[in-house]
Design an enzyme around this catalytic site. Sequence first.
Site, PDB file in Angstrom:
ATOM      1  N   HIS A  12      -1.939  16.679  -2.013  1.00 54.96           N
ATOM      2  CA  HIS A  12      -2.444  16.744  -0.649  1.00 54.96           C
ATOM      3  C   HIS A  12      -2.224  18.102   0.009  1.00 54.96           C
ATOM      4  O   HIS A  12      -2.668  18.328   1.137  1.00 54.96           O
ATOM      5  CB  HIS A  12      -1.812  15.639   0.198  1.00 54.96           C
ATOM      6  CG  HIS A  12      -2.397  14.280  -0.053  1.00 54.96           C
ATOM      7  ND1 HIS A  12      -2.496  13.728  -1.308  1.00 54.96           N
ATOM      8  CD2 HIS A  12      -2.922  13.351   0.796  1.00 54.96           C
ATOM      9  CE1 HIS A  12      -3.046  12.534  -1.226  1.00 54.96           C
ATOM     10  NE2 HIS A  12      -3.320  12.281   0.049  1.00 54.96           N
ATOM     11  N   TYR A  33       0.818  -1.211   0.000  1.00 56.09           N
ATOM     12  CA  TYR A  33       0.000   0.000   0.000  1.00 56.09           C
ATOM     13  C   TYR A  33       0.855   1.265   0.000  1.00 56.09           C
ATOM     14  O   TYR A  33       1.762   1.441   0.819  1.00 56.09           O
ATOM     15  CB  TYR A  33      -0.935   0.048   1.214  1.00 56.09           C
ATOM     16  CG  TYR A  33      -1.617   1.398   1.347  1.00 56.09           C
ATOM     17  CD1 TYR A  33      -2.651   1.749   0.472  1.00 56.09           C
ATOM     18  CD2 TYR A  33      -1.175   2.346   2.266  1.00 56.09           C
ATOM     19  CE1 TYR A  33      -3.246   2.997   0.546  1.00 56.09           C
ATOM     20  CE2 TYR A  33      -1.767   3.598   2.354  1.00 56.09           C
ATOM     21  CZ  TYR A  33      -2.795   3.921   1.488  1.00 56.09           C
ATOM     22  OH  TYR A  33      -3.368   5.161   1.533  1.00 56.09           O
ATOM     23  N   ASN A  82       1.878  11.024   6.127  1.00 57.21           N
ATOM     24  CA  ASN A  82       1.204  10.296   7.199  1.00 57.21           C
ATOM     25  C   ASN A  82       1.885  10.636   8.517  1.00 57.21           C
ATOM     26  O   ASN A  82       3.111  10.695   8.603  1.00 57.21           O
ATOM     27  CB  ASN A  82       1.306   8.789   6.967  1.00 57.21           C
ATOM     28  CG  ASN A  82       0.193   8.236   6.101  1.00 57.21           C
ATOM     29  OD1 ASN A  82       0.261   7.098   5.681  1.00 57.21           O
ATOM     30  ND2 ASN A  82      -0.824   9.013   5.820  1.00 57.21           N
ATOM     31  N   GLU A 120     -11.855   5.873   4.248  1.00 58.44           N
ATOM     32  CA  GLU A 120     -11.529   6.501   5.529  1.00 58.44           C
ATOM     33  C   GLU A 120     -12.857   6.953   6.157  1.00 58.44           C
ATOM     34  O   GLU A 120     -13.273   8.104   6.039  1.00 58.44           O
ATOM     35  CB  GLU A 120     -10.552   7.654   5.296  1.00 58.44           C
ATOM     36  CG  GLU A 120      -9.243   7.132   4.711  1.00 58.44           C
ATOM     37  CD  GLU A 120      -8.333   8.198   4.130  1.00 58.44           C
ATOM     38  OE1 GLU A 120      -8.610   9.394   4.340  1.00 58.44           O
ATOM     39  OE2 GLU A 120      -7.359   7.835   3.461  1.00 58.44           O
ATOM     40  N   TYR A 150     -17.840  30.268  46.324  1.00 57.90           N
ATOM     41  CA  TYR A 150     -17.177  29.083  45.775  1.00 57.90           C
ATOM     42  C   TYR A 150     -15.926  29.412  44.966  1.00 57.90           C
ATOM     43  O   TYR A 150     -14.963  28.644  44.950  1.00 57.90           O
ATOM     44  CB  TYR A 150     -18.143  28.312  44.867  1.00 57.90           C
ATOM     45  CG  TYR A 150     -19.203  27.517  45.576  1.00 57.90           C
ATOM     46  CD1 TYR A 150     -19.319  27.512  46.962  1.00 57.90           C
ATOM     47  CD2 TYR A 150     -20.099  26.750  44.841  1.00 57.90           C
ATOM     48  CE1 TYR A 150     -20.294  26.783  47.607  1.00 57.90           C
ATOM     49  CE2 TYR A 150     -21.090  26.007  45.470  1.00 57.90           C
ATOM     50  CZ  TYR A 150     -21.180  26.024  46.853  1.00 57.90           C
ATOM     51  OH  TYR A 150     -22.149  25.298  47.478  1.00 57.90           O
ATOM     52  N   ARG A 189     -13.481  29.616  47.791  1.00 61.30           N
ATOM     53  CA  ARG A 189     -13.429  28.473  48.702  1.00 61.30           C
ATOM     54  C   ARG A 189     -13.109  27.161  47.987  1.00 61.30           C
ATOM     55  O   ARG A 189     -12.471  26.266  48.541  1.00 61.30           O
ATOM     56  CB  ARG A 189     -14.788  28.361  49.407  1.00 61.30           C
ATOM     57  CG  ARG A 189     -14.774  27.386  50.543  1.00 61.30           C
ATOM     58  CD  ARG A 189     -16.089  27.192  51.282  1.00 61.30           C
ATOM     59  NE  ARG A 189     -17.207  28.001  50.886  1.00 61.30           N
ATOM     60  CZ  ARG A 189     -18.463  27.576  50.912  1.00 61.30           C
ATOM     61  NH1 ARG A 189     -18.730  26.330  51.266  1.00 61.30           N
ATOM     62  NH2 ARG A 189     -19.453  28.373  50.582  1.00 61.30           N
ATOM     63  N   PHE A 229      -1.622   6.295  12.360  1.00 56.98           N
ATOM     64  CA  PHE A 229      -1.788   7.722  12.061  1.00 56.98           C
ATOM     65  C   PHE A 229      -3.107   8.297  12.588  1.00 56.98           C
ATOM     66  O   PHE A 229      -3.343   9.494  12.528  1.00 56.98           O
ATOM     67  CB  PHE A 229      -1.722   7.975  10.553  1.00 56.98           C
ATOM     68  CG  PHE A 229      -2.543   7.003   9.736  1.00 56.98           C
ATOM     69  CD1 PHE A 229      -3.898   6.810   9.987  1.00 56.98           C
ATOM     70  CD2 PHE A 229      -1.965   6.269   8.709  1.00 56.98           C
ATOM     71  CE1 PHE A 229      -4.660   5.924   9.252  1.00 56.98           C
ATOM     72  CE2 PHE A 229      -2.727   5.372   7.959  1.00 56.98           C
ATOM     73  CZ  PHE A 229      -4.070   5.208   8.228  1.00 56.98           C
TER      74      PHE A 229
END
Length: 501
Positions: free
Chosen positions: A86, A56, A198, A413, A280, A283, A329
Amino acid sequence: MAHEHLISLTPLTLDEVKKILQGTTTLALSEEVEQRIVRSHDYLHHHLKNAPNPVYGINTGFGALCNTSISPDHLEALQRNLMMSHACGTGEEVPAEVVKLMLFLKVQSLGYGYSGVQLTTVHRLLSFFNRDIYPVVYQQGSLGASGDLAPLAHLCLPLIGLGEVRFQEFKLKGHELLDIFSWEPIRLQAKEGLALLNGTQLMSAYGSVICLKARQLSVAADVVAALSLEAFDGLKAPFSAQIHQVRPHTGQIKSAARIMQLLADSELQQQPKQQVQDPYSFRCVPQVHGASLDALAYAEQVFTTEINSVTDNPNIFPDEELILSGGNFHGQPLALALDFLSIALAEWGSISERRTYQLISGQRGLPQFLIQEPGLNSGFMIPQYTAASIVSQNKQLCTPASVDSIVSSNGQEDHVSMGANAATKAYQVVQNVERILAIELMVAVQALEFRRPLRTSPVLEKLVAAYRMQVAPLEQDRVLHPDMEKSIRFIQNFPFEELLT
Protein backbone atom coordinates in the site's frame (compact mmCIF):
# COMPACT_ATOMS: atom_id res chain seq x y z
CA MET A 1 11.62 23.13 28.76
CA ALA A 2 9.72 20.13 27.40
CA HIS A 3 6.10 19.64 28.38
CA GLU A 4 4.58 16.15 28.55
CA HIS A 5 1.14 15.59 27.10
CA LEU A 6 -0.60 12.51 28.46
CA ILE A 7 -2.69 10.72 25.85
CA SER A 8 -5.91 9.84 27.61
CA LEU A 9 -9.65 9.49 27.08
CA THR A 10 -10.18 13.19 27.84
CA PRO A 11 -11.54 14.88 24.70
CA LEU A 12 -8.82 16.59 22.67
CA THR A 13 -9.25 20.20 21.52
CA LEU A 14 -7.67 22.12 18.67
CA ASP A 15 -6.12 24.43 21.27
CA GLU A 16 -4.24 21.44 22.70
CA VAL A 17 -3.21 20.42 19.19
CA LYS A 18 -1.80 23.92 18.69
CA LYS A 19 0.28 23.65 21.87
CA ILE A 20 1.57 20.24 20.84
CA LEU A 21 2.59 21.48 17.40
CA GLN A 22 4.22 24.71 18.55
CA GLY A 23 6.01 23.61 21.69
CA THR A 24 8.61 21.05 22.69
CA THR A 25 5.92 18.64 23.80
CA THR A 26 6.56 14.96 24.40
CA LEU A 27 3.84 12.34 24.45
CA ALA A 28 3.12 9.54 26.90
CA LEU A 29 0.25 7.12 27.39
CA SER A 30 -1.97 7.28 30.45
CA GLU A 31 -2.30 4.08 32.45
CA GLU A 32 -5.92 3.75 31.37
CA VAL A 33 -4.99 4.01 27.68
CA GLU A 34 -2.25 1.39 28.05
CA GLN A 35 -4.73 -0.96 29.71
CA ARG A 36 -7.27 -0.46 26.94
CA ILE A 37 -4.67 -1.16 24.23
CA VAL A 38 -3.56 -4.36 25.97
CA ARG A 39 -7.14 -5.51 26.62
CA SER A 40 -8.11 -5.01 22.98
CA HIS A 41 -5.02 -6.86 21.76
CA ASP A 42 -5.56 -9.76 24.16
CA TYR A 43 -9.23 -10.11 23.26
CA LEU A 44 -8.44 -10.15 19.53
CA HIS A 45 -5.90 -12.95 19.82
CA HIS A 46 -8.13 -14.94 22.18
CA HIS A 47 -10.93 -14.62 19.61
CA LEU A 48 -8.72 -15.75 16.73
CA LYS A 49 -7.65 -18.78 18.70
CA ASN A 50 -11.15 -19.85 19.66
CA ALA A 51 -13.52 -18.63 16.91
CA PRO A 52 -13.67 -20.37 13.52
CA ASN A 53 -15.34 -17.53 11.58
CA PRO A 54 -13.23 -15.34 9.28
CA VAL A 55 -12.68 -11.72 10.31
CA TYR A 56 -12.07 -9.14 7.58
CA GLY A 57 -8.44 -8.11 7.17
CA ILE A 58 -7.29 -10.25 10.06
CA ASN A 59 -7.50 -13.72 8.54
CA THR A 60 -8.83 -12.67 5.12
CA GLY A 61 -7.48 -10.62 2.23
CA PHE A 62 -8.26 -6.94 1.79
CA GLY A 63 -10.70 -4.93 -0.32
CA ALA A 64 -12.03 -7.07 -3.16
CA LEU A 65 -10.01 -10.01 -1.72
CA CYS A 66 -12.07 -10.01 1.49
CA ASN A 67 -13.43 -13.50 0.81
CA THR A 68 -9.97 -15.06 0.52
CA SER A 69 -9.07 -16.87 3.75
CA ILE A 70 -5.54 -16.68 5.17
CA SER A 71 -4.05 -19.50 7.25
CA PRO A 72 -2.94 -18.72 10.83
CA ASP A 73 0.76 -19.21 10.04
CA HIS A 74 0.60 -16.45 7.39
CA LEU A 75 -1.04 -13.71 9.48
CA GLU A 76 2.19 -11.81 10.17
CA ALA A 77 3.19 -11.97 6.51
CA LEU A 78 -0.30 -10.76 5.58
CA GLN A 79 0.11 -7.58 7.63
CA ARG A 80 3.65 -6.96 6.41
CA ASN A 81 2.58 -7.45 2.80
CA LEU A 82 -0.28 -5.02 3.38
CA MET A 83 2.11 -2.36 4.61
CA MET A 84 4.50 -2.79 1.68
CA SER A 85 1.90 -3.12 -1.07
CA HIS A 86 0.00 0.00 0.00
CA ALA A 87 3.01 2.32 0.12
CA CYS A 88 2.25 3.79 -3.30
CA GLY A 89 2.32 7.50 -2.57
CA THR A 90 3.87 9.98 -4.96
CA GLY A 91 4.23 13.70 -5.55
CA GLU A 92 5.54 16.27 -3.09
CA GLU A 93 6.30 15.35 0.50
CA VAL A 94 3.72 16.12 3.17
CA PRO A 95 4.97 19.07 5.29
CA ALA A 96 6.70 18.17 8.56
CA GLU A 97 4.05 19.88 10.71
CA VAL A 98 1.38 17.68 9.15
CA VAL A 99 3.44 14.48 9.51
CA LYS A 100 4.09 15.32 13.16
CA LEU A 101 0.37 15.65 13.75
CA MET A 102 -0.35 12.44 11.82
CA LEU A 103 1.87 10.54 14.26
CA PHE A 104 0.09 12.05 17.22
CA LEU A 105 -3.40 11.46 15.84
CA LYS A 106 -2.61 7.86 14.90
CA VAL A 107 -1.53 7.16 18.49
CA GLN A 108 -4.58 9.01 19.83
CA SER A 109 -6.93 6.88 17.73
CA LEU A 110 -5.21 3.60 18.59
CA GLY A 111 -5.26 4.59 22.27
CA TYR A 112 -9.02 4.25 22.59
CA GLY A 113 -8.57 0.47 22.59
CA TYR A 114 -10.72 -0.56 19.65
CA SER A 115 -7.91 -1.52 17.25
CA GLY A 116 -6.17 -4.62 18.62
CA VAL A 117 -2.57 -3.43 18.20
CA GLN A 118 0.44 -4.29 20.33
CA LEU A 119 1.47 -1.83 23.00
CA THR A 120 5.00 -2.07 21.56
CA THR A 121 3.80 -0.69 18.24
CA VAL A 122 2.19 2.33 19.86
CA HIS A 123 5.30 3.00 21.95
CA ARG A 124 7.44 3.00 18.80
CA LEU A 125 5.16 5.62 17.19
CA LEU A 126 5.51 7.68 20.36
CA SER A 127 9.29 7.40 20.08
CA PHE A 128 9.14 8.77 16.53
CA PHE A 129 7.16 11.77 17.75
CA ASN A 130 9.24 12.41 20.85
CA ARG A 131 12.53 12.24 18.96
CA ASP A 132 11.36 14.41 16.03
CA ILE A 133 11.55 11.50 13.58
CA TYR A 134 9.24 12.28 10.68
CA PRO A 135 8.54 9.52 8.15
CA VAL A 136 8.55 10.62 4.52
CA VAL A 137 4.91 10.73 3.40
CA TYR A 138 3.71 11.78 -0.03
CA GLN A 139 0.78 14.05 -0.82
CA GLN A 140 -0.76 12.00 -3.62
CA GLY A 141 -2.22 8.52 -3.43
CA SER A 142 -5.14 8.60 -1.00
CA LEU A 143 -8.76 8.37 -2.10
CA GLY A 144 -9.91 9.28 1.40
CA ALA A 145 -12.12 6.20 1.46
CA SER A 146 -10.57 3.25 3.30
CA GLY A 147 -8.85 5.99 5.17
CA ASP A 148 -5.59 7.43 3.93
CA LEU A 149 -4.09 4.08 2.95
CA ALA A 150 -1.02 5.08 0.92
CA PRO A 151 0.06 8.01 3.14
CA LEU A 152 -0.37 5.96 6.32
CA ALA A 153 1.59 3.10 4.78
CA HIS A 154 4.51 5.48 4.25
CA LEU A 155 4.04 6.86 7.78
CA CYS A 156 4.32 3.39 9.29
CA LEU A 157 6.85 1.66 7.01
CA PRO A 158 9.78 2.71 9.25
CA LEU A 159 8.26 0.62 12.04
CA ILE A 160 9.36 -2.45 10.11
CA GLY A 161 12.64 -0.94 8.89
CA LEU A 162 11.39 0.15 5.47
CA GLY A 163 10.53 3.49 3.93
CA GLU A 164 12.35 6.73 4.75
CA VAL A 165 12.41 9.29 7.52
CA ARG A 166 13.70 12.79 8.08
CA PHE A 167 15.76 13.04 11.26
CA GLN A 168 17.99 15.96 12.30
CA GLU A 169 17.93 17.33 8.74
CA PHE A 170 19.03 14.00 7.29
CA LYS A 171 16.96 11.75 5.06
CA LEU A 172 17.48 8.18 6.21
CA LYS A 173 16.32 4.73 5.13
CA GLY A 174 14.06 2.98 7.62
CA HIS A 175 16.68 0.36 8.44
CA GLU A 176 19.30 3.07 9.00
CA LEU A 177 17.04 4.70 11.58
CA LEU A 178 16.59 1.40 13.41
CA ASP A 179 20.35 0.92 13.48
CA ILE A 180 20.92 4.40 14.96
CA PHE A 181 18.66 3.65 17.94
CA SER A 182 19.40 -0.09 18.12
CA TRP A 183 15.72 -0.82 17.56
CA GLU A 184 14.37 -4.10 16.30
CA PRO A 185 11.80 -3.94 13.50
CA ILE A 186 8.24 -4.28 14.78
CA ARG A 187 6.87 -7.73 14.01
CA LEU A 188 3.33 -6.95 12.96
CA GLN A 189 0.71 -9.21 14.49
CA ALA A 190 -2.85 -9.92 13.36
CA LYS A 191 -4.74 -6.77 12.23
CA GLU A 192 -1.86 -4.41 13.03
CA GLY A 193 -1.11 -3.45 9.46
CA LEU A 194 -4.79 -2.80 8.89
CA ALA A 195 -5.11 -0.73 12.09
CA LEU A 196 -2.12 1.38 11.07
CA LEU A 197 -3.19 1.95 7.46
CA ASN A 198 -6.93 2.38 7.93
CA GLY A 199 -7.74 5.78 9.34
CA THR A 200 -8.18 9.42 8.41
CA GLN A 201 -5.01 10.80 9.97
CA LEU A 202 -3.73 12.51 6.78
CA MET A 203 -7.02 14.34 6.24
CA SER A 204 -7.43 15.02 9.96
CA ALA A 205 -3.91 16.37 10.37
CA TYR A 206 -4.17 18.62 7.34
CA GLY A 207 -7.60 19.83 8.43
CA SER A 208 -6.49 20.58 11.98
CA VAL A 209 -3.43 22.50 10.81
CA ILE A 210 -5.52 24.46 8.29
CA CYS A 211 -8.11 25.35 10.94
CA LEU A 212 -5.36 26.65 13.23
CA LYS A 213 -3.83 28.72 10.42
CA ALA A 214 -7.31 29.98 9.51
CA ARG A 215 -7.86 31.17 13.07
CA GLN A 216 -4.82 33.42 12.74
CA LEU A 217 -5.97 34.65 9.34
CA SER A 218 -9.52 35.31 10.54
CA VAL A 219 -8.23 37.94 12.97
CA ALA A 220 -5.54 39.21 10.59
CA ALA A 221 -8.16 39.74 7.88
CA ASP A 222 -10.28 41.96 10.13
CA VAL A 223 -7.26 43.90 11.41
CA VAL A 224 -5.82 44.50 7.94
CA ALA A 225 -9.27 45.43 6.61
CA ALA A 226 -9.64 48.01 9.38
CA LEU A 227 -6.24 49.44 8.49
CA SER A 228 -7.19 49.59 4.80
CA LEU A 229 -10.45 51.33 5.68
CA GLU A 230 -8.47 54.00 7.52
CA ALA A 231 -6.00 54.38 4.68
CA PHE A 232 -8.91 54.71 2.21
CA ASP A 233 -10.55 57.34 4.42
CA GLY A 234 -13.56 55.05 4.79
CA LEU A 235 -16.66 55.23 6.96
CA LYS A 236 -17.16 53.32 10.20
CA ALA A 237 -20.98 53.51 10.16
CA PRO A 238 -21.38 50.15 8.33
CA PHE A 239 -19.81 48.43 11.34
CA SER A 240 -22.29 49.80 13.88
CA ALA A 241 -23.82 47.14 16.10
CA GLN A 242 -27.41 48.12 15.25
CA ILE A 243 -26.95 47.04 11.62
CA HIS A 244 -25.74 43.59 12.57
CA GLN A 245 -28.25 42.98 15.34
CA VAL A 246 -31.00 42.90 12.72
CA ARG A 247 -29.13 40.28 10.69
CA PRO A 248 -27.56 38.33 13.55
CA HIS A 249 -25.20 35.86 11.92
CA THR A 250 -22.60 35.02 14.54
CA GLY A 251 -19.53 35.64 12.41
CA GLN A 252 -20.93 38.87 10.98
CA ILE A 253 -21.56 40.30 14.46
CA LYS A 254 -18.09 39.26 15.60
CA SER A 255 -16.29 40.78 12.60
CA ALA A 256 -18.18 44.07 12.87
CA ALA A 257 -17.45 44.33 16.59
CA ARG A 258 -13.77 43.75 15.95
CA ILE A 259 -13.61 46.51 13.35
CA MET A 260 -15.40 48.99 15.62
CA GLN A 261 -13.01 48.15 18.44
CA LEU A 262 -10.01 48.61 16.17
CA LEU A 263 -11.24 52.02 15.00
CA ALA A 264 -11.75 53.42 18.50
CA ASP A 265 -10.14 56.84 19.07
CA SER A 266 -9.00 57.20 15.46
CA GLU A 267 -8.23 60.76 14.37
CA LEU A 268 -9.00 59.77 10.80
CA GLN A 269 -12.54 58.72 11.72
CA GLN A 270 -13.14 62.12 13.35
CA GLN A 271 -12.52 63.95 10.06
CA PRO A 272 -15.50 64.96 7.89
CA LYS A 273 -16.16 62.52 5.02
CA GLN A 274 -17.20 63.59 1.53
CA GLN A 275 -18.54 60.19 0.41
CA VAL A 276 -21.88 58.73 1.45
CA GLN A 277 -20.85 55.09 0.96
CA ASP A 278 -17.72 53.03 0.45
CA PRO A 279 -17.20 50.16 -2.05
CA TYR A 280 -18.41 46.74 -0.95
CA SER A 281 -14.89 45.50 -0.23
CA PHE A 282 -14.86 47.95 2.71
CA ARG A 283 -18.54 48.34 3.56
CA CYS A 284 -19.39 44.62 3.50
CA VAL A 285 -16.39 43.33 5.43
CA PRO A 286 -18.55 41.96 8.30
CA GLN A 287 -20.88 40.16 5.91
CA VAL A 288 -18.05 38.56 3.90
CA HIS A 289 -15.51 37.97 6.65
CA GLY A 290 -18.27 36.89 9.00
CA ALA A 291 -19.57 34.21 6.64
CA SER A 292 -16.07 32.78 6.46
CA LEU A 293 -15.84 32.87 10.25
CA ASP A 294 -19.03 30.80 10.46
CA ALA A 295 -17.64 28.32 7.93
CA LEU A 296 -14.47 28.02 9.99
CA ALA A 297 -16.54 27.30 13.11
CA TYR A 298 -18.27 24.46 11.26
CA ALA A 299 -14.95 23.02 10.06
CA GLU A 300 -13.48 23.21 13.56
CA GLN A 301 -16.45 21.25 14.91
CA VAL A 302 -15.95 18.54 12.28
CA PHE A 303 -12.22 18.18 12.92
CA THR A 304 -12.60 18.28 16.68
CA THR A 305 -14.98 15.34 16.39
CA GLU A 306 -12.62 13.50 14.05
CA ILE A 307 -9.47 13.81 16.17
CA ASN A 308 -11.41 12.25 19.04
CA SER A 309 -12.58 9.30 16.94
CA VAL A 310 -11.63 5.74 16.03
CA THR A 311 -11.28 5.50 12.26
CA ASP A 312 -9.75 2.10 11.48
CA ASN A 313 -11.62 -1.08 10.57
CA PRO A 314 -12.74 -3.54 11.82
CA ASN A 315 -13.38 -2.28 15.35
CA ILE A 316 -12.90 -4.48 18.39
CA PHE A 317 -15.30 -4.21 21.35
CA PRO A 318 -13.94 -6.47 24.11
CA ASP A 319 -16.70 -5.63 26.61
CA GLU A 320 -19.39 -6.70 24.16
CA GLU A 321 -17.21 -9.53 22.75
CA LEU A 322 -17.68 -8.16 19.26
CA ILE A 323 -15.51 -7.53 16.23
CA LEU A 324 -17.43 -5.41 13.74
CA SER A 325 -16.50 -4.33 10.24
CA GLY A 326 -17.83 -0.92 9.22
CA GLY A 327 -16.84 2.26 7.45
CA ASN A 328 -15.50 4.77 9.98
CA PHE A 329 -12.47 5.28 7.74
CA HIS A 330 -14.57 7.01 5.07
CA GLY A 331 -13.51 10.64 4.75
CA GLN A 332 -16.78 12.17 3.55
CA PRO A 333 -17.35 14.43 6.61
CA LEU A 334 -13.80 15.75 6.28
CA ALA A 335 -13.91 16.16 2.50
CA LEU A 336 -17.02 18.32 2.69
CA ALA A 337 -15.60 20.41 5.53
CA LEU A 338 -12.28 20.88 3.71
CA ASP A 339 -13.98 22.00 0.51
CA PHE A 340 -16.16 24.44 2.47
CA LEU A 341 -13.12 25.70 4.37
CA SER A 342 -11.22 26.28 1.12
CA ILE A 343 -14.05 28.44 -0.21
CA ALA A 344 -14.27 30.39 3.05
CA LEU A 345 -10.53 31.01 3.10
CA ALA A 346 -10.49 32.03 -0.55
CA GLU A 347 -13.14 34.69 0.13
CA TRP A 348 -10.91 36.35 2.72
CA GLY A 349 -8.31 36.55 -0.03
CA SER A 350 -10.71 37.63 -2.76
CA ILE A 351 -12.09 40.65 -0.90
CA SER A 352 -8.60 41.54 0.34
CA GLU A 353 -7.31 41.88 -3.22
CA ARG A 354 -10.22 44.20 -4.03
CA ARG A 355 -9.25 46.49 -1.15
CA THR A 356 -5.67 46.47 -2.40
CA TYR A 357 -6.91 47.48 -5.85
CA GLN A 358 -8.96 50.35 -4.43
CA LEU A 359 -5.99 51.67 -2.43
CA ILE A 360 -3.64 51.85 -5.44
CA SER A 361 -6.18 53.30 -7.88
CA GLY A 362 -5.57 56.97 -7.11
CA GLN A 363 -8.80 57.72 -5.26
CA ARG A 364 -9.55 59.83 -2.19
CA GLY A 365 -6.44 61.93 -2.34
CA LEU A 366 -4.04 58.99 -2.61
CA PRO A 367 -1.49 59.04 -5.46
CA GLN A 368 -1.71 56.38 -8.15
CA PHE A 369 0.07 53.20 -7.03
CA LEU A 370 0.91 54.92 -3.71
CA ILE A 371 4.20 56.39 -4.90
CA GLN A 372 5.53 59.88 -5.45
CA GLU A 373 6.20 60.61 -9.11
CA PRO A 374 4.02 57.84 -10.60
CA GLY A 375 5.19 57.12 -14.12
CA LEU A 376 8.83 57.39 -13.24
CA ASN A 377 8.00 54.94 -10.44
CA SER A 378 5.54 52.05 -10.68
CA GLY A 379 5.15 51.82 -6.90
CA PHE A 380 2.65 49.16 -5.83
CA MET A 381 1.28 48.45 -9.30
CA ILE A 382 2.63 44.91 -9.56
CA PRO A 383 1.93 43.62 -6.02
CA GLN A 384 -1.73 43.95 -6.96
CA TYR A 385 -1.01 41.83 -10.07
CA THR A 386 0.51 39.21 -7.79
CA ALA A 387 -2.47 39.27 -5.45
CA ALA A 388 -4.85 38.98 -8.41
CA SER A 389 -2.98 35.96 -9.78
CA ILE A 390 -3.13 34.22 -6.40
CA VAL A 391 -6.83 34.97 -6.02
CA SER A 392 -7.41 33.42 -9.44
CA GLN A 393 -5.45 30.32 -8.45
CA ASN A 394 -7.56 30.00 -5.30
CA LYS A 395 -10.71 30.03 -7.41
CA GLN A 396 -9.31 27.11 -9.38
CA LEU A 397 -8.30 25.26 -6.20
CA CYS A 398 -11.79 25.72 -4.75
CA THR A 399 -13.39 23.37 -7.25
CA PRO A 400 -14.78 20.79 -4.79
CA ALA A 401 -12.92 17.51 -4.52
CA SER A 402 -15.74 15.89 -2.56
CA VAL A 403 -18.14 15.80 -5.52
CA ASP A 404 -15.85 13.35 -7.31
CA SER A 405 -15.61 9.59 -6.82
CA ILE A 406 -13.75 6.89 -8.76
CA VAL A 407 -14.43 3.19 -8.24
CA SER A 408 -11.51 1.19 -6.83
CA SER A 409 -10.65 -2.33 -5.62
CA ASN A 410 -12.69 -4.13 -8.27
CA GLY A 411 -15.85 -2.32 -7.24
CA GLN A 412 -15.68 -3.16 -3.53
CA GLU A 413 -14.76 0.43 -2.76
CA ASP A 414 -17.26 2.01 -5.09
CA HIS A 415 -17.67 5.44 -3.49
CA VAL A 416 -14.72 7.44 -2.24
CA SER A 417 -14.48 10.90 -0.63
CA MET A 418 -11.38 12.35 -2.33
CA GLY A 419 -10.83 14.05 1.03
CA ALA A 420 -7.05 13.86 0.77
CA ASN A 421 -7.17 15.92 -2.42
CA ALA A 422 -9.47 18.37 -0.64
CA ALA A 423 -6.91 18.56 2.17
CA THR A 424 -3.85 19.26 0.05
CA LYS A 425 -5.79 21.87 -1.95
CA ALA A 426 -7.03 23.60 1.20
CA TYR A 427 -3.48 23.73 2.57
CA GLN A 428 -2.36 25.54 -0.56
CA VAL A 429 -5.33 27.92 -0.31
CA VAL A 430 -4.51 28.88 3.28
CA GLN A 431 -0.92 29.64 2.30
CA ASN A 432 -2.17 31.69 -0.64
CA VAL A 433 -4.42 33.76 1.63
CA GLU A 434 -1.45 34.52 3.88
CA ARG A 435 0.28 35.99 0.84
CA ILE A 436 -2.74 38.00 -0.31
CA LEU A 437 -3.27 39.54 3.13
CA ALA A 438 0.46 40.28 3.36
CA ILE A 439 0.21 42.30 0.14
CA GLU A 440 -2.81 44.20 1.42
CA LEU A 441 -0.98 44.98 4.67
CA MET A 442 2.04 46.26 2.76
CA VAL A 443 -0.17 48.48 0.61
CA ALA A 444 -2.38 49.73 3.48
CA VAL A 445 0.57 50.80 5.62
CA GLN A 446 2.04 52.63 2.62
CA ALA A 447 -1.28 54.37 1.92
CA LEU A 448 -1.48 55.47 5.52
CA GLU A 449 1.76 57.43 5.03
CA PHE A 450 -0.20 59.83 2.82
CA ARG A 451 -2.71 60.53 5.64
CA ARG A 452 -0.07 61.93 7.98
CA PRO A 453 0.06 63.81 10.26
CA LEU A 454 -3.38 62.40 11.14
CA ARG A 455 -3.23 59.17 13.10
CA THR A 456 -5.32 56.07 13.02
CA SER A 457 -6.40 54.41 16.29
CA PRO A 458 -3.77 53.70 18.98
CA VAL A 459 -4.27 49.96 18.44
CA LEU A 460 -3.68 50.16 14.69
CA GLU A 461 -0.74 52.54 15.17
CA LYS A 462 0.81 49.81 17.31
CA LEU A 463 0.43 47.41 14.39
CA VAL A 464 1.91 49.92 11.95
CA ALA A 465 4.91 50.55 14.22
CA ALA A 466 5.60 46.81 14.52
CA TYR A 467 5.32 46.38 10.75
CA ARG A 468 7.57 49.35 10.03
CA MET A 469 10.30 47.69 12.08
CA GLN A 470 10.30 45.00 9.38
CA VAL A 471 9.48 46.90 6.18
CA ALA A 472 10.47 50.49 5.34
CA PRO A 473 8.22 52.94 3.43
CA LEU A 474 8.55 52.96 -0.37
CA GLU A 475 9.83 56.36 -1.51
CA GLN A 476 11.00 55.23 -4.95
CA ASP A 477 11.00 51.93 -6.78
CA ARG A 478 13.01 49.06 -5.33
CA VAL A 479 12.78 45.27 -5.51
CA LEU A 480 9.65 44.47 -3.51
CA HIS A 481 9.98 40.70 -3.27
CA PRO A 482 11.95 40.86 0.03
CA ASP A 483 9.31 43.22 1.46
CA MET A 484 6.58 40.80 0.44
CA GLU A 485 8.35 37.87 2.09
CA LYS A 486 8.78 39.86 5.31
CA SER A 487 5.11 40.80 5.15
CA ILE A 488 4.09 37.14 4.79
CA ARG A 489 6.10 36.21 7.87
CA PHE A 490 4.49 39.13 9.69
CA ILE A 491 0.99 37.86 8.83
CA GLN A 492 1.97 34.36 9.99
CA ASN A 493 3.54 35.39 13.29
CA PHE A 494 2.16 38.70 14.56
CA PRO A 495 -0.17 38.26 17.60
CA PHE A 496 -3.19 39.94 16.02
CA GLU A 497 -5.54 38.73 18.77
CA GLU A 498 -3.62 40.79 21.31
CA LEU A 499 -4.81 43.92 19.54
CA LEU A 500 -8.36 42.99 20.50
CA THR A 501 -7.82 42.25 24.18
